[in-house]
Design a protein around this motif. Sequence first.
Motif, PDB file in Angstrom:
ATOM      1  N   LEU A 177       0.847  -1.206   0.000  1.00 34.93           N
ATOM      2  CA  LEU A 177       0.000   0.000   0.000  1.00 34.93           C
ATOM      3  C   LEU A 177       0.874   1.243   0.000  1.00 34.93           C
ATOM      4  O   LEU A 177       0.671   2.178  -0.774  1.00 34.93           O
ATOM      5  CB  LEU A 177      -0.910  -0.001   1.235  1.00 34.93           C
ATOM      6  CG  LEU A 177      -2.141  -0.920   1.156  1.00 34.93           C
ATOM      7  CD1 LEU A 177      -2.668  -1.243   2.548  1.00 34.93           C
ATOM      8  CD2 LEU A 177      -3.248  -0.278   0.319  1.00 34.93           C
ATOM      9  N   ARG A 178       1.850   1.242   0.891  1.00 33.32           N
ATOM     10  CA  ARG A 178       2.742   2.409   0.990  1.00 33.32           C
ATOM     11  C   ARG A 178       3.421   2.683  -0.352  1.00 33.32           C
ATOM     12  O   ARG A 178       3.376   3.795  -0.869  1.00 33.32           O
ATOM     13  CB  ARG A 178       3.801   2.160   2.072  1.00 33.32           C
ATOM     14  CG  ARG A 178       4.831   3.241   2.150  1.00 33.32           C
ATOM     15  CD  ARG A 178       5.971   2.911   3.108  1.00 33.32           C
ATOM     16  NE  ARG A 178       7.075   3.814   2.859  1.00 33.32           N
ATOM     17  CZ  ARG A 178       8.028   3.614   1.972  1.00 33.32           C
ATOM     18  NH1 ARG A 178       8.047   2.509   1.253  1.00 33.32           N
ATOM     19  NH2 ARG A 178       8.985   4.498   1.795  1.00 33.32           N
ATOM     20  N   GLU A 179       4.021   1.633  -0.925  1.00 37.33           N
ATOM     21  CA  GLU A 179       4.755   1.814  -2.194  1.00 37.33           C
ATOM     22  C   GLU A 179       3.841   2.318  -3.291  1.00 37.33           C
ATOM     23  O   GLU A 179       4.178   3.232  -4.037  1.00 37.33           O
ATOM     24  CB  GLU A 179       5.370   0.475  -2.641  1.00 37.33           C
ATOM     25  CG  GLU A 179       6.626   0.132  -1.889  1.00 37.33           C
ATOM     26  CD  GLU A 179       7.264  -1.174  -2.370  1.00 37.33           C
ATOM     27  OE1 GLU A 179       6.895  -1.690  -3.451  1.00 37.33           O
ATOM     28  OE2 GLU A 179       8.131  -1.685  -1.638  1.00 37.33           O
ATOM     29  N   THR A 180       2.678   1.704  -3.400  1.00 32.88           N
ATOM     30  CA  THR A 180       1.776   2.046  -4.511  1.00 32.88           C
ATOM     31  C   THR A 180       1.230   3.460  -4.347  1.00 32.88           C
ATOM     32  O   THR A 180       1.138   4.217  -5.316  1.00 32.88           O
ATOM     33  CB  THR A 180       0.619   1.016  -4.580  1.00 32.88           C
ATOM     34  OG1 THR A 180       1.203  -0.278  -4.612  1.00 32.88           O
ATOM     35  CG2 THR A 180      -0.243   1.205  -5.809  1.00 32.88           C
ATOM     36  N   ILE A 181       0.895   3.819  -3.119  1.00 29.31           N
ATOM     37  CA  ILE A 181       0.332   5.162  -2.898  1.00 29.31           C
ATOM     38  C   ILE A 181       1.399   6.224  -3.154  1.00 29.31           C
ATOM     39  O   ILE A 181       1.168   7.201  -3.861  1.00 29.31           O
ATOM     40  CB  ILE A 181      -0.249   5.281  -1.472  1.00 29.31           C
ATOM     41  CG1 ILE A 181      -1.458   4.364  -1.328  1.00 29.31           C
ATOM     42  CG2 ILE A 181      -0.632   6.735  -1.153  1.00 29.31           C
ATOM     43  CD1 ILE A 181      -1.931   4.150   0.105  1.00 29.31           C
ATOM     44  N   LEU A 182       2.601   6.010  -2.607  1.00 27.72           N
ATOM     45  CA  LEU A 182       3.641   7.038  -2.754  1.00 27.72           C
ATOM     46  C   LEU A 182       4.143   7.134  -4.194  1.00 27.72           C
ATOM     47  O   LEU A 182       4.574   8.204  -4.632  1.00 27.72           O
ATOM     48  CB  LEU A 182       4.818   6.775  -1.798  1.00 27.72           C
ATOM     49  CG  LEU A 182       4.497   6.930  -0.305  1.00 27.72           C
ATOM     50  CD1 LEU A 182       5.755   6.702   0.541  1.00 27.72           C
ATOM     51  CD2 LEU A 182       3.898   8.308   0.022  1.00 27.72           C
ATOM     52  N   ALA A 183       4.051   6.030  -4.946  1.00 27.76           N
ATOM     53  CA  ALA A 183       4.543   6.050  -6.340  1.00 27.76           C
ATOM     54  C   ALA A 183       3.548   6.684  -7.301  1.00 27.76           C
ATOM     55  O   ALA A 183       3.892   6.975  -8.450  1.00 27.76           O
ATOM     56  CB  ALA A 183       4.841   4.619  -6.795  1.00 27.76           C
ATOM     57  N   SER A 184       2.331   6.917  -6.851  1.00 25.90           N
ATOM     58  CA  SER A 184       1.308   7.395  -7.787  1.00 25.90           C
ATOM     59  C   SER A 184       1.471   8.885  -8.063  1.00 25.90           C
ATOM     60  O   SER A 184       1.602   9.702  -7.148  1.00 25.90           O
ATOM     61  CB  SER A 184      -0.084   7.121  -7.215  1.00 25.90           C
ATOM     62  OG  SER A 184      -1.045   7.588  -8.134  1.00 25.90           O
ATOM     63  N   GLU A 185       1.419   9.220  -9.348  1.00 25.54           N
ATOM     64  CA  GLU A 185       1.537  10.629  -9.758  1.00 25.54           C
ATOM     65  C   GLU A 185       0.271  11.396  -9.387  1.00 25.54           C
ATOM     66  O   GLU A 185       0.283  12.602  -9.174  1.00 25.54           O
ATOM     67  CB  GLU A 185       1.858  10.728 -11.269  1.00 25.54           C
ATOM     68  CG  GLU A 185       0.819  10.229 -12.265  1.00 25.54           C
ATOM     69  CD  GLU A 185       0.352   8.770 -12.105  1.00 25.54           C
ATOM     70  OE1 GLU A 185      -0.779   8.519 -12.548  1.00 25.54           O
ATOM     71  OE2 GLU A 185       1.063   7.896 -11.547  1.00 25.54           O
ATOM     72  N   LYS A 186      -0.839  10.670  -9.291  1.00 23.40           N
ATOM     73  CA  LYS A 186      -2.125  11.286  -8.962  1.00 23.40           C
ATOM     74  C   LYS A 186      -2.603  10.698  -7.634  1.00 23.40           C
ATOM     75  O   LYS A 186      -2.291   9.543  -7.329  1.00 23.40           O
ATOM     76  CB  LYS A 186      -3.103  10.865 -10.070  1.00 23.40           C
ATOM     77  CG  LYS A 186      -4.243  11.806 -10.288  1.00 23.40           C
ATOM     78  CD  LYS A 186      -5.031  11.406 -11.518  1.00 23.40           C
ATOM     79  CE  LYS A 186      -6.490  11.690 -11.265  1.00 23.40           C
ATOM     80  NZ  LYS A 186      -7.362  11.023 -12.197  1.00 23.40           N
ATOM     81  N   LYS A 187      -3.361  11.465  -6.861  1.00 25.80           N
ATOM     82  CA  LYS A 187      -3.840  10.941  -5.578  1.00 25.80           C
ATOM     83  C   LYS A 187      -4.686   9.682  -5.794  1.00 25.80           C
ATOM     84  O   LYS A 187      -5.518   9.638  -6.698  1.00 25.80           O
ATOM     85  CB  LYS A 187      -4.666  11.997  -4.855  1.00 25.80           C
ATOM     86  CG  LYS A 187      -3.825  13.109  -4.278  1.00 25.80           C
ATOM     87  CD  LYS A 187      -4.645  13.971  -3.338  1.00 25.80           C
ATOM     88  CE  LYS A 187      -3.753  15.054  -2.755  1.00 25.80           C
ATOM     89  NZ  LYS A 187      -4.347  15.711  -1.598  1.00 25.80           N
ATOM     90  N   VAL A 188      -4.473   8.713  -4.944  1.00 25.32           N
ATOM     91  CA  VAL A 188      -5.106   7.397  -5.076  1.00 25.32           C
ATOM     92  C   VAL A 188      -6.419   7.357  -4.284  1.00 25.32           C
ATOM     93  O   VAL A 188      -6.531   7.990  -3.233  1.00 25.32           O
ATOM     94  CB  VAL A 188      -4.123   6.330  -4.511  1.00 25.32           C
ATOM     95  CG1 VAL A 188      -4.752   4.972  -4.381  1.00 25.32           C
ATOM     96  CG2 VAL A 188      -2.878   6.272  -5.360  1.00 25.32           C
TER      97      VAL A 188
END
Length: 305
Positions: free
Chosen positions: A108-119
Motif C-alpha cells: 500500500l505504501r509503495e503504490t500510494i507514494l509512487a502514484s503521480e495522482k492521488k489514489v
Amino acid sequence: MTQIPLIIDTDPGIDDAVALSFALFHPDVDLRLITTVAGNVSVSKTTANALKLVQYFDQDVPVARGCSEPLIKAFEDCADIHGESGMDGFDFGEIKKDALPIHAVEALRETILASEKKVTLMPIAALTNIALLFKMYPEVKENIAEIILMGGSLARGNTTTAAEFNIFTDPEAADIVFKAGIPLRMIGLDVTSTAVLMKEQIDQIKTLNRAGEMFGKLFSHYRGGSMKTGLKMHDVCAFAALVEPEIFTFQKTHVAIETGDGPANGMTVADLKMKYHQNTNASVALTVDVTRFREWFLETLARVK
Ligand code: BDR
Ligand code: CA
C-alpha cells in the motif's frame, strides 16, 4: 475522462468477488493493487480468492496479503455466509501466480507514494491493514484522494444488533481510519441491504457472459439474503458509489466508532443532526436507487470479459 487510480482492500467473499471483477474492467478506474485481510474467512483464503479472480480474468493486478487478525480483538470469520473457502460454488482451478513477496501494508505504501495522482482507497472489509498503514506510514495520507468504504450502518447491524461485520471485526482499526482526516465516504449496511438482486436479475446475470455464469454459481452458495428476498450486494455498492455516485444520496456528518466492550461494540454512531460535533469526518450514504443500481449492475457486468 482520466482514470481514478484505485486500490481495493478486501476479504473475498462473494460480494467482494463481484466488486473486484467490476473494478478489473471498468474504464473509469485503474485498479493498481488488491490487498487482502482476514474477514469473511482467513487471510490465506481471502488472498487465494483474490488471486483466483485475477487469474480467471487473465489480468495483471498485483495482490498483497495483509493482516491475519484484527489489531486487538480476536478474529471471528463469517464463513456461514460465504462458505468455507469464502467463494464456494465455483471451481477456479489451481492458482499459478503468487501474492507479492511483501506485506499488504508495504505494498500500500509503495503504490500510494509512487502514484503521480492521488489514489482512491476502497476498503470492503475490516480496516486492519488501512489502520496499520496510517500508523506506520502517515505520510501516505497526503497522496490519498478519498476513502470510499463498505461498512458500518446508520441503522442496525448484521453481526450484532448494533454492529455491521466489517466494523465489528476490527473496531479499533475503524476508529483510526475514521479519525485519519482523509475525505471518507461510508456506504453502510442500511443502504447496501436494499441493493438486492432478485431472481429475475440473477437469471439474466447467469446467461450474460462467462463472468455472469461464475457469479451465478457463487450466488447459489451465498447466504447474504436469499433468492426469495434478494441477494445483498454490499461491497458492489461501494464500487457503484465511486463510478456512479448519482445513484446514491449522501449526507456529510460525524461518525464515531464505538470501541468499548458491550453490546454497542463496533457500532458506527452517526451524529446526523450534528448536535454533538462541530466538524464532519464522513459523508454517509442515505439511499440507493435500486432500479438504477440493477440496471448499472447488468451494464457493468456486460463489460467484464
Ligand atoms: C460486509 O461483510 C462481509 O461479509 C461482506 O463481504 C461485506 O463486506 C457486509 O456486512
Ligand atoms: Ca467484504
